[in-house]
Structure formats: structure tokens, C-alpha cells
Design a protein around this motif. Structure first.
Motif, PDB file in Angstrom:
ATOM      1  N   VAL A  74       0.813  -1.226   0.000  1.00 28.71           N
ATOM      2  CA  VAL A  74       0.000   0.000   0.000  1.00 28.71           C
ATOM      3  C   VAL A  74       0.845   1.273   0.000  1.00 28.71           C
ATOM      4  O   VAL A  74       0.353   2.339  -0.366  1.00 28.71           O
ATOM      5  CB  VAL A  74      -1.030   0.039   1.155  1.00 28.71           C
ATOM      6  N   LEU A  75       2.104   1.182   0.405  1.00 31.92           N
ATOM      7  CA  LEU A  75       2.913   2.396   0.523  1.00 31.92           C
ATOM      8  C   LEU A  75       4.095   2.436  -0.450  1.00 31.92           C
ATOM      9  O   LEU A  75       4.729   3.482  -0.601  1.00 31.92           O
ATOM     10  CB  LEU A  75       3.432   2.543   1.965  1.00 31.92           C
ATOM     11  N   ASN A  76       4.391   1.304  -1.071  1.00 29.06           N
ATOM     12  CA  ASN A  76       5.453   1.225  -2.084  1.00 29.06           C
ATOM     13  C   ASN A  76       6.751   1.940  -1.655  1.00 29.06           C
ATOM     14  O   ASN A  76       7.267   2.805  -2.364  1.00 29.06           O
ATOM     15  CB  ASN A  76       4.931   1.827  -3.399  1.00 29.06           C
ATOM     16  N   PRO A  77       7.320   1.572  -0.500  1.00 27.38           N
ATOM     17  CA  PRO A  77       8.540   2.239  -0.024  1.00 27.38           C
ATOM     18  C   PRO A  77       9.773   1.811  -0.833  1.00 27.38           C
ATOM     19  O   PRO A  77       9.750   0.785  -1.512  1.00 27.38           O
ATOM     20  CB  PRO A  77       8.661   1.731   1.411  1.00 27.38           C
ATOM     21  N   ASP A  78      10.824   2.612  -0.730  1.00 28.38           N
ATOM     22  CA  ASP A  78      12.098   2.206  -1.335  1.00 28.38           C
ATOM     23  C   ASP A  78      12.772   1.122  -0.513  1.00 28.38           C
ATOM     24  O   ASP A  78      13.506   0.283  -1.042  1.00 28.38           O
ATOM     25  CB  ASP A  78      13.023   3.424  -1.452  1.00 28.38           C
ATOM     26  N   LYS A  79      12.504   1.138   0.792  1.00 28.51           N
ATOM     27  CA  LYS A  79      13.132   0.147   1.691  1.00 28.51           C
ATOM     28  C   LYS A  79      12.307   0.042   2.959  1.00 28.51           C
ATOM     29  O   LYS A  79      11.754   1.048   3.413  1.00 28.51           O
ATOM     30  CB  LYS A  79      14.559   0.613   2.037  1.00 28.51           C
ATOM     31  N   LEU A  80      12.240  -1.143   3.505  1.00 28.38           N
ATOM     32  CA  LEU A  80      11.659  -1.311   4.833  1.00 28.38           C
ATOM     33  C   LEU A  80      12.783  -1.355   5.859  1.00 28.38           C
ATOM     34  O   LEU A  80      13.832  -1.937   5.605  1.00 28.38           O
ATOM     35  CB  LEU A  80      10.862  -2.621   4.918  1.00 28.38           C
ATOM     36  N   ASN A  81      12.582  -0.701   6.987  1.00 29.31           N
ATOM     37  CA  ASN A  81      13.508  -0.830   8.121  1.00 29.31           C
ATOM     38  C   ASN A  81      12.765  -1.619   9.194  1.00 29.31           C
ATOM     39  O   ASN A  81      11.736  -1.154   9.705  1.00 29.31           O
ATOM     40  CB  ASN A  81      13.916   0.539   8.673  1.00 29.31           C
ATOM     41  N   VAL A  82      13.286  -2.786   9.545  1.00 26.47           N
ATOM     42  CA  VAL A  82      12.665  -3.646  10.556  1.00 26.47           C
ATOM     43  C   VAL A  82      13.663  -3.807  11.687  1.00 26.47           C
ATOM     44  O   VAL A  82      14.782  -4.294  11.459  1.00 26.47           O
ATOM     45  CB  VAL A  82      12.285  -5.022   9.957  1.00 26.47           C
ATOM     46  N   ALA A  83      13.298  -3.379  12.890  1.00 26.97           N
ATOM     47  CA  ALA A  83      14.315  -3.336  13.943  1.00 26.97           C
ATOM     48  C   ALA A  83      13.742  -3.477  15.341  1.00 26.97           C
ATOM     49  O   ALA A  83      12.746  -2.850  15.692  1.00 26.97           O
ATOM     50  CB  ALA A  83      15.081  -2.015  13.852  1.00 26.97           C
ATOM     51  N   ALA A  84      14.414  -4.296  16.148  1.00 26.48           N
ATOM     52  CA  ALA A  84      14.154  -4.395  17.588  1.00 26.48           C
ATOM     53  C   ALA A  84      15.352  -3.767  18.286  1.00 26.48           C
ATOM     54  O   ALA A  84      16.435  -4.365  18.310  1.00 26.48           O
ATOM     55  CB  ALA A  84      13.984  -5.859  17.994  1.00 26.48           C
ATOM     56  N   LEU A  85      15.194  -2.565  18.795  1.00 28.72           N
ATOM     57  CA  LEU A  85      16.308  -1.867  19.446  1.00 28.72           C
ATOM     58  C   LEU A  85      16.058  -1.868  20.960  1.00 28.72           C
ATOM     59  O   LEU A  85      16.627  -2.649  21.693  1.00 28.72           O
ATOM     60  CB  LEU A  85      16.452  -0.442  18.894  1.00 28.72           C
ATOM     61  N   GLY A  86      15.210  -0.964  21.449  1.00 29.18           N
ATOM     62  CA  GLY A  86      14.841  -1.020  22.868  1.00 29.18           C
ATOM     63  C   GLY A  86      15.852  -0.408  23.814  1.00 29.18           C
ATOM     64  O   GLY A  86      15.820  -0.690  25.008  1.00 29.18           O
ATOM     65  N   ASN A  87      16.747   0.431  23.304  1.00 32.27           N
ATOM     66  CA  ASN A  87      17.700   1.082  24.211  1.00 32.27           C
ATOM     67  C   ASN A  87      17.005   2.105  25.108  1.00 32.27           C
ATOM     68  O   ASN A  87      17.427   2.335  26.234  1.00 32.27           O
ATOM     69  CB  ASN A  87      18.817   1.769  23.425  1.00 32.27           C
TER      70      ASN A  87
END
Lengths: 131, 131
Positions: A74-87
Motif C-alpha cells: 500500500v505504501l510502495n517504499p524504497d526500503k523497509l527498516n525492521v528493527a528491535a532496538l529497545g535502548n
């Protein structure tokens, strides 16, 4: 004694709740600069992905893939960022951000980059319609 | 025509190869400021996690969990940062960084924060021994 899940106060403050999937709560970060979604497994005392059982980890991967496919479609991004940080917020939560080469932070990560710009009601309604 | 996997030049330049697991190549970022490991699925033309098949996604989750458990056990970090970004290097790669409240970037994300400080041979030998 069972400790029940409750959403971390920072996530409750900064995000809009979109849906409850079998494992995760689906949140939208209230920052119109990027389509920024967050999955939060609804289980108490989680800090790392490996704090989930193996079957829950597979379910998390499936819900992450479902969200990623939806964002891609639905958003046609150039890249997905998938991240578990939690700092900053230790409660386990997994960011899913649709990134564009034209967004204000590209190609840097979005965290801590710019103050959030809240959505208008109209923008929110449009994004909520996908869930 | 089958396109064979080859490691992105930037990853080959900045990292040390530690191991080949069933799905992923295990890399160590040559930056002694943080224990920073990277999983790269050895399959051509991957950009997003959802470009993997469902069974490969489960295998990735298992290898990510294996690496995370290892880092937690031997390095005792305050937090793990697990992230697939790829804004700079589009080849799918998943960062696994052992973070400490005392590290130079805490609590910010490590990407783009400080120039890398390469490991000494002695430091490298110690980290390689875990793989």
C-alpha cells in the motif's frame, strides 16, 4: 502470580493503537514524517526477541511479514527498516518503517533524528483504513 | 540463468567472515567499539526479509535466535539491537549488536554515529573463538 501485559507508557504516549493481531499489538508512531509501525507482543516481561518461546518467535516472524507485505503493497517504499532496538524503551517492540529516498532522514536511521510531526485527522483516517 | 550469491562489496570491505550457517553467512563488523555481528542470507537478489520464502524466514529467525543467545551468553550485553535496515547497502543483512549502557553511542543507534575503530589481532582472535 501472573503479571499481565501492559503497554509501556512511552509507546502509549507516542503511538496510536491500530489492531490486536494474535501475538502483537499493532501501533502507529504518531510521526507523519515516515509511515512508522510497531509490533508489540502482548506478553509481560519481554525484552529481547529470544525471550519469546520458539513458536511465538515464528508467530512474530509471520506477523512481521504480514505487516511488511502490507506496507510494501500500500505504501510502495524504497526500503523497509525492521528493527528491535529497545535502548530507550526496554519493552520488546519491533519497528517497521517504510522508508523513501525522499524522506527527511534518508539514508540515516529515523531514531532520534527529528522531532515527531503528528498526523492530521485526515492522514490518520487514511492510514487506519488499512487495518 | 541462476544468479549466484556474492557478498556486497561494502560488507566484504567492512566485515570479517566468521562462519557459514545453513542459511546465513555470519560476519563481524570490524569496529571494536561494539560487538557487532551481521547475518547475510546466502541467496542472490534479496532486499527485504519478506523476499525469503516462509521456511527460509523461519530459518532466519532460528539463526538470529542462535546468534542472539550466543551474544547474550558470552558478552552479557545490556540490550541486543537486531535490525534489518539496508538504506546504504541494499543486500539483505541483519545486524545483531551487543549494546552496553557504557558504550560510546548508548542509547543512540550505532549506525553512522562514530567512525569504526578496527580490532587488534588479539581482540579478533578472542571473538573468533566463539564461532
Amino acid at each position: 502470580m501472573t503479571v499481565e501485559f501492559s503497554l509501556a507508557p512511552e509507546l502509549a504516549r507516542d503511538c496510536i493503537e491500530l489492531a490486536d493481531w494474535p501475538l502483537c499489538k499493532v501501533l502507529l508512531m504518531n510521526d507523519s514524517q515516515y509511515p512508522w509501525f510497531i509490533l508489540v507482543p502482548r506478553k509481560a516481561n519481554l525484552k529481547e526477541i529470544i525471550d519469546l518461546s520458539e513458536s511465538e518467535q515464528v508467530l512474530l516472524m509471520q506477523e512481521s511479514a504480514k505487516l511488511s507485505r502490507l506496507l510494501k503493497k500500500v505504501l510502495n517504499p524504497d526500503k523497509l527498516n525492521v528493527a528491535a532496538l529497545g535502548n530507550m524503551v526496554p519493552q520488546l517492540h519491533i519497528h517497521h518503517i517504510a522508508r523513501y529516498k525522499t524522506d527527511v532522514a534518508w539514508p540515516a536511521p529515523v531514531w532520534g533524528k527529528y522531532p515527531a510531526v503528528p498526523y492530521s485527522e485526515e492522514q490518520l483516517a487514511r492510514l487506519k483504513a488499512y487495518f
